[in-house]
Design an enzyme around this catalytic site. Structure first.
Site, short mmCIF file in Angstrom:
data_model
loop_
_atom_site.label_atom_id
_atom_site.label_comp_id
_atom_site.label_asym_id
_atom_site.label_seq_id
_atom_site.Cartn_x
_atom_site.Cartn_y
_atom_site.Cartn_z
N THR A 1 4.55 -0.95 -8.13
CA THR A 1 4.97 -1.28 -9.48
C THR A 1 4.69 -0.13 -10.44
OG1 THR A 1 4.56 -3.62 -9.09
CG2 THR A 1 4.63 -2.90 -11.38
N CYS B 1 0.33 -12.16 -17.56
CA CYS B 1 1.64 -11.50 -17.69
C CYS B 1 2.80 -12.45 -17.45
CB CYS B 1 1.71 -10.30 -16.74
SG CYS B 1 1.67 -10.69 -14.97
N GLU C 1 8.53 -11.72 -7.94
CA GLU C 1 7.18 -11.16 -7.95
C GLU C 1 6.14 -12.26 -8.05
OE1 GLU C 1 4.97 -7.37 -9.99
OE2 GLU C 1 5.86 -8.86 -11.32
N TYR D 1 -1.92 -12.48 -13.16
CA TYR D 1 -0.67 -13.24 -13.20
C TYR D 1 -0.78 -14.47 -14.11
CZ TYR D 1 1.68 -10.50 -9.64
OH TYR D 1 2.30 -9.48 -8.96
N HIS E 1 -6.15 -9.04 -9.50
CA HIS E 1 -4.72 -9.01 -9.73
C HIS E 1 -4.13 -10.43 -9.77
CE1 HIS E 1 -1.35 -6.57 -10.48
NE2 HIS E 1 -0.67 -6.88 -9.40
N CYS F 1 -1.19 -3.14 -15.17
CA CYS F 1 -2.21 -4.09 -14.69
C CYS F 1 -2.80 -3.66 -13.35
CB CYS F 1 -1.62 -5.49 -14.56
SG CYS F 1 -0.80 -6.08 -16.04
N CYS G 1 7.82 -6.68 -16.65
CA CYS G 1 6.56 -6.16 -16.12
C CYS G 1 6.22 -4.87 -16.84
CB CYS G 1 6.71 -5.92 -14.61
SG CYS G 1 5.26 -5.15 -13.86
N GLU H 1 9.83 -1.06 -8.96
CA GLU H 1 8.98 -0.80 -7.81
C GLU H 1 9.55 0.38 -7.05
OE1 GLU H 1 7.51 -4.28 -9.35
OE2 GLU H 1 9.59 -4.06 -8.74
#
Length: 489
Positions: A189, A298, A446, A295, A291, A102, A98, A256
């Site tokens: 994150t 990423c 995640e 996904y 968001h 984003c 990650c 996180e």
């Protein structure tokens, strides 16, 4: 724009308050458990400096006309939305982790359009404030932690019904020059690697919840802000000596944190929503849509690395031509490209908002994320299947290097002819990292809960799916006469 080196030095200048395993960390930048996650963010700066990636990694700001990092951009077209997904896939491929920027990018676009509509109704100045704030972020090329998720406490109760009012972040005082807030944001994150925290409400609100309808920005080292770093599976391997191979991915990672706001003062120019409870749901819905689109980029980039690792494991195991292995790799690629297709589709079907920036197709973005809650699990399962049990029973790098027993590890864990034992062990550790270890936080788990739980997407699919229109289509094709239903009744 900042360079990678400038970004790292900019974090050193912050007076961050970070706790890890019960102790305050004086130097988060160089802490071995934190540094790999910071390297992932640094990659977003490094790639933007490379000529071959500038089309994806940079954009022209509609606010200043300057060239900026795309992670600070307000989407101006469906082409921008598509480039966002392609950029995220690239960053996932380069880090296998990650890369953490984003959430801020998605928050920028959601808050920009929502504040415009709040101002239209109430005559406030939130949109102007936010525009000036974003100009500053773009000019300084900052990494911003977009913060939405509250601890929530008893999930059957709303924000204002909680026995402890701090379980949702809320306004405790309104002053002439700003507001004072208290509470926390969970699962944040990249919080420790961010210059700023940009706060949004976490659920749609009722009037009695108005103190919880708040959006604002504060520096990461603001008075009253501190962070508690989250644990990850296998994370203490990063503290071990001679464990480079055991990490699987020693360069990059994600993290996180729980970010606590202990009576934090926010000046008016950094307040973008203050008790406009009727717009909380709009901001949440728009951010979630952006968001969930993310996904489709990423997770696909990380999936590319995992598929490649599984294929190498098959090579090193001596079975690359086995039909069932080839079929499993094909299935992994099929699933991964399906996720990507959803990310591209919701981008291509985007629309211009009243504020001027572009929003994705919300229905398709939620379909994208619903698939992400499932398909990475199957991709991971297939990777583990191809890798074999050695992935989780292997001895350590220290055993391989041992003068006494190293030759036995080298001898008995060798794979196919002309294959180096160390290389075989390294690729298996990478698969372990991506499916079970620290990177699983940014890939497997995640994929389930990031950007909202699977049920959250199903609620939005039900809302956006226009079931009544589909009924009408069926009635026309089947020549349904609704008047007959009334007669028979």
């Amino acid at each position: 724009m900042m360079t990678k080196e400038q970004y790292i030095e900019s974090l050193r200048k912050l007076n961050l308050k970070v706790y890890l395993m019960g102790e305050r960390i004086e130097n988060p930048v160089d802490h071995p458990m934190i540094r790999p996650s910071m390297n992932s963010v640094a990659m977003t700066y490094e790639l933007a400096e490379k000529e071959e990636y500038k089309d994806l990694m940079t954009a022209t700001s509609n606010l200043t006309g300057k060239t900026i990092n795309r992670f600070c951009h307000l989407h101006q077209s469906t082409e921008d939305l598509i480039k966002k997904v392609k950029m995220q896939r690239l960053c996932g491929q380069k880090t296998a982790a990650c890369f953490q920027r984003c959430v801020g990018m998605d928050a920028f676009n959601a808050i920009y359009s929502t504040t415009y509509e709040i101002d239209q109704k109430y005559g406030t100045e939130y949109h102007k404030r936010f525009t000036e704030y974003l100009k500053m972020v773009q000019d300084k090329d900052l990494t911003v932690d977009g913060a939405m998720t509250d601890p929530k406490g008893d999930r059957s109760l709303g924000p204002s019904q909680q026995p402890d009012p701090d379980l949702y972040l809320h306004i405790v005082e309104v002053r002439k020059d700003g507001i004072v807030v208290r509470g926390a944001k969970a699962h944040q994150t990249g919080a420790v690697n961010s210059h700023e925290h940009l706060i949004m409400p976490t659920v749609a609100m009722k009037e009695e919840d108005k103190d919880y309808a708040v959006s604002f920005a504060v520096p990461s080292d603001a008075e009253g802000v501190f962070m508690i770093y989250g644990r990850q599976s296998c994370d203490t391997r990063k503290l071990e000596k001679d464990a480079d191979m055991d990490l699987g991915n020693s360069q990059f990672g994600g993290h996180e944190a729980l970010v606590v706001f202990d009576d934090v003062f926010v000046p008016n120019e950094r307040v973008f929503m203050c008790k406009e409870w009727d717009f909380a749901g709009m901001m949440v819905e728009r951010f979630a849509g952006y968001h969930r689109q993310s996904y489709g980029g990423c997770k696909v980039g990380v999936g590319d690395v995992l598929i490649g690792a599984a294929a190498l494991a098959a090579d090193y195991n001596g079975v690359p031509k086995a039909s069932h292995i080839k079929d499993k790799l094909i299935e992994m690629m099929h699933l991964n490209e399906t996720l990507y297709a959803c990310g591209i589709a919701c981008s291509a079907e985007g629309m211009k908002m009243p504020a001027g920036n572009y929003q994705i197709n919300l229905l398709l973005a939620n379909v994208c994320k619903q698939n992400v809650t499932r398909m990475p699990y199957e991709i991971a399962r297939l990777a583990e299947d191809i890798a074999g049990g050695l992935m989780v029973t292997m001895p350590s790098q220290q055993d391989l290097r041992s003068p006494e027993i190293g030759r036995y590890v080298e001898k008995y864990f060798k794979g196919a002819r002309n294959t180096c034992t160390e290389n075989r062990m390294r690729i298996l550790r990478l698969i372990e990292n991506l499916t079970l270890g620290t990177a699983a936080v940014g890939y497997r788990t995640e994929s389930m809960h990031g950007a909202g739980s699977p049920q959250a997407q199903r609620i939005m699919i039900a809302r956006q799916g226009n079931l009544e229109n589909k009924k009408e289509l069926a009635k026309v094709i089947a020549k349904i006469d609704e008047s007959k239903n009334v007669i028979n009744k």
